[in-house]
Design a protein around this motif. Structure first.
Motif, mmCIF file in Angstrom:
data_model
loop_
_atom_site.group_PDB
_atom_site.id
_atom_site.type_symbol
_atom_site.label_atom_id
_atom_site.label_comp_id
_atom_site.label_asym_id
_atom_site.label_seq_id
_atom_site.Cartn_x
_atom_site.Cartn_y
_atom_site.Cartn_z
ATOM 1 N N VAL A 107 52.490 64.535 73.888
ATOM 2 C CA VAL A 107 51.299 65.256 73.435
ATOM 3 C C VAL A 107 50.278 65.293 74.563
ATOM 4 C CG1 VAL A 107 51.707 64.671 71.010
ATOM 5 C CG2 VAL A 107 50.275 63.169 72.431
ATOM 6 N N SER A 108 49.208 66.075 74.366
ATOM 7 C CA SER A 108 48.271 66.342 75.458
ATOM 8 C C SER A 108 47.576 65.088 75.961
ATOM 9 C CB SER A 108 47.228 67.370 75.017
ATOM 10 O OG SER A 108 46.496 66.898 73.900
ATOM 11 N N GLU A 109 47.338 64.103 75.078
ATOM 12 C CA GLU A 109 46.702 62.869 75.515
ATOM 13 C C GLU A 109 47.570 62.117 76.517
ATOM 14 O OE1 GLU A 109 46.983 63.855 72.435
ATOM 15 O OE2 GLU A 109 44.913 64.154 71.760
ATOM 16 N N GLU A 110 48.859 62.419 76.526
ATOM 17 C CA GLU A 110 49.795 61.751 77.434
ATOM 18 C C GLU A 110 50.072 62.606 78.676
ATOM 19 O OE1 GLU A 110 52.202 59.590 73.765
ATOM 20 O OE2 GLU A 110 52.755 61.595 74.449
ATOM 21 N N CYS A 111 50.223 63.906 78.462
ATOM 22 C CA CYS A 111 50.463 64.827 79.579
ATOM 23 C C CYS A 111 50.412 66.246 79.051
ATOM 24 C CB CYS A 111 51.823 64.559 80.231
ATOM 25 S SG CYS A 111 52.199 65.620 81.637
ATOM 26 N N GLU A 112 49.704 67.133 79.758
ATOM 27 C CA GLU A 112 49.690 68.537 79.355
ATOM 28 C C GLU A 112 51.077 69.143 79.551
ATOM 29 O OE1 GLU A 112 47.314 69.706 77.812
ATOM 30 O OE2 GLU A 112 45.457 68.730 78.429
ATOM 31 N N LEU A 113 51.387 70.141 78.725
ATOM 32 C CA LEU A 113 52.698 70.787 78.835
ATOM 33 C C LEU A 113 52.993 71.266 80.249
ATOM 34 C CD1 LEU A 113 53.086 73.061 75.670
ATOM 35 C CD2 LEU A 113 54.517 71.141 76.319
ATOM 36 N N SER A 114 52.000 71.893 80.877
ATOM 37 C CA SER A 114 52.232 72.491 82.196
ATOM 38 C C SER A 114 52.388 71.453 83.295
ATOM 39 C CB SER A 114 51.076 73.436 82.543
ATOM 40 O OG SER A 114 49.850 72.731 82.578
ATOM 41 N N TRP A 115 52.056 70.201 83.004
ATOM 42 C CA TRP A 115 52.226 69.150 84.005
ATOM 43 C C TRP A 115 53.584 68.464 83.912
ATOM 44 C CZ3 TRP A 115 46.914 66.200 83.268
ATOM 45 C CH2 TRP A 115 45.857 67.085 83.546
ATOM 46 N N LEU A 116 54.285 68.656 82.821
ATOM 47 C CA LEU A 116 55.589 68.015 82.661
ATOM 48 C C LEU A 116 56.564 68.541 83.723
ATOM 49 C CD1 LEU A 116 55.988 68.162 78.779
ATOM 50 C CD2 LEU A 116 55.506 66.134 80.163
ATOM 51 N N GLU A 117 57.228 67.640 84.389
ATOM 52 C CA GLU A 117 58.184 68.024 85.435
ATOM 53 C C GLU A 117 59.573 68.092 84.819
ATOM 54 O OE1 GLU A 117 57.709 66.146 89.257
ATOM 55 O OE2 GLU A 117 55.710 65.438 88.706
ATOM 56 N N MET A 118 59.812 69.203 84.102
ATOM 57 C CA MET A 118 61.063 69.376 83.388
ATOM 58 C C MET A 118 62.167 69.892 84.318
ATOM 59 S SD MET A 118 60.330 68.132 80.528
ATOM 60 C CE MET A 118 61.756 68.566 79.524
ATOM 61 N N CYS A 119 63.291 70.316 83.743
ATOM 62 C CA CYS A 119 64.426 70.748 84.552
ATOM 63 C C CYS A 119 65.333 71.631 83.701
ATOM 64 C CB CYS A 119 65.203 69.542 85.075
ATOM 65 S SG CYS A 119 65.913 68.491 83.778
ATOM 66 N N ASP A 120 66.423 72.077 84.284
ATOM 67 C CA ASP A 120 67.439 72.819 83.548
ATOM 68 C C ASP A 120 68.118 71.852 82.580
ATOM 69 O OD1 ASP A 120 69.730 74.132 82.662
ATOM 70 O OD2 ASP A 120 70.147 75.047 84.598
ATOM 71 N N ILE A 121 68.018 72.140 81.281
ATOM 72 C CA ILE A 121 68.563 71.204 80.285
ATOM 73 C C ILE A 121 69.975 71.574 79.839
ATOM 74 C CG2 ILE A 121 66.240 70.650 79.476
ATOM 75 C CD1 ILE A 121 66.851 72.354 76.967
ATOM 76 N N THR A 122 70.571 72.583 80.471
ATOM 77 C CA THR A 122 71.923 73.011 80.090
ATOM 78 C C THR A 122 72.929 71.858 80.080
ATOM 79 O OG1 THR A 122 71.419 75.144 81.116
ATOM 80 C CG2 THR A 122 73.712 74.731 80.507
ATOM 81 N N PRO A 123 72.931 70.953 81.091
ATOM 82 C CA PRO A 123 73.941 69.883 81.084
ATOM 83 C C PRO A 123 73.933 69.027 79.826
ATOM 84 C CG PRO A 123 72.928 70.037 83.243
ATOM 85 C CD PRO A 123 72.135 70.932 82.339
#
Length: 323
Positions: A107-123
């Motif tokens: 949630v935003s108190e922990e980290c904004e969506l746009s700051w999350l360093e996500m990746c390709d989740i296909t695997p």
């Protein structure tokens, strides 16, 4: 981030956050299959996600785990999600009963969506062939070289519910969903977001989802949180997929009178048990007409109150979730 919370239940199970090694009251853990397990390691001294993961697989009978949520996985500084994904994939054979997965329950108190360093989740989709429910949070824009949320076209025989909660889904990800083979898919919800955070999806990118041919089992469709919500509503008004749906959501975006008029003049919607339009910019007369269309004597449509907005003073509409 409005509309974003930590769920109390997931896949019909109460969410239980696993205490780290040496934490908690020392009492017995819940039965492995009775809860949805949530893992989080952020801001806990000397607790890396790798350490927490090893503690999880050592203390919980993972062969009976049915649902898993990945919460904040970093320590002090935000870190990429890719190593977490690699752990999930590497240990997939230890989770034969896993049916639901939530990636980035943050949630935003922990980290904004746009700051999350996500990746390709296909695997991870490919690694868990019996998965029935998948939710992921993140944005589609690479900011300061931070990796973004991605997906490639996949074939998955069991997936019934797919949800992306985002302030900006990339057109590539949306097209990948439309090119995927998901014969069991019943629920699809996409928070499309805004261009500032990678939400570059156009109505043309949604064509496979609107055709009705791509996902024959689909019963709920959410195309929401968009800054082109009027255009989406106009496309939905004549989309073949609507006839097979039981519920539809065009909520959280910039829907106004133009989109409402398109819905009213389009194909019948009275078969829907729920039409969710909360967070909208429709005028009262259009809201009243929609309620009348859906039937005043039965609850088969949700239309929340209009967002505070005066078109004579300010034409700056906003979506519910962006950054």
């Amino acid at each position: 981030m409005t509309d974003i919370v930590h769920p109390d239940t997931f896949h019909g199970l109460p969410v239980h956050t696993l205490p780290g090694p040496g934490q908690g009251s020392g009492g017995a853990l819940p039965d492995a299959g009775s809860v949805a397990w949530r893992l989080e390691s952020a801001w806990q001294d000397d607790l890396t996600f790798g350490t927490l993961w090893q503690h999880f697989v050592d203390t919980v009978d993972t062969t009976r785990v049915r649902a898993l949520l990945i919460g904040p996985w970093w320590q002090e500084e935000y870190e990429p999600f890719a190593p977490v994904l690699e752990l999930l994939v590497a240990h997939a054979d230890r989770f034969p009963a896993l049916r639901a997965l939530f990636l980035a329950d943050v949630v935003s108190e922990e980290c904004e969506l746009s700051w999350l360093e996500m990746c390709d989740i296909t695997p991870v989709v490919e690694a868990f062939g019996e998965l029935e429910e998948l939710t992921a949070r993140g944005c589609g824009e690479q900011i300061d070289d931070r990796p973004s949320l991605g997906l490639r076209p996949v074939r998955h025989k069991s997936l019934r519910s797919l949800k992306f909660e985002s302030g900006g889904l990339s057109s590539g990800l949306v097209r990948a969903i439309g090119a995927s083979e998901l014969p069991a898919l019943e629920r699809l919800e996409l928070w499309l977001g805004v261009t500032e955070y990678g939400g570059d999806t156009s109505v043309a990118d949604l064509a496979p989802l609107l055709s009705g041919a791509t996902f024959p089992a689909l019963r709920h469709l959410g195309l929401q949180n968009s800054e082109i919500q009027d255009e989406i509503a106009a496309a939905v008004a004549s989309a073949p997929v609507v006839a097979q749906l039981e519920s539809l959501s065009l909520a959280m975006g910039t829907l106004g009178d133009e989109g409402a008029e398109a819905l009213l003049s389009g194909q019948p919607l009275t078969h829907l048990t729920s039409l969710d339009l909360h967070h909208h910019y429709m005028s009262d007369p259009l809201v009243d007409r929609l309620r009348k269309l859906l039937g005043p004597d039965r609850v088969n449509g949700e239309v929340d109150e209009v967002e505070y907005w005066d078109p004579e003073e300010d034409d700056d509409r906003y979506v519910a979730v962006s950054e």
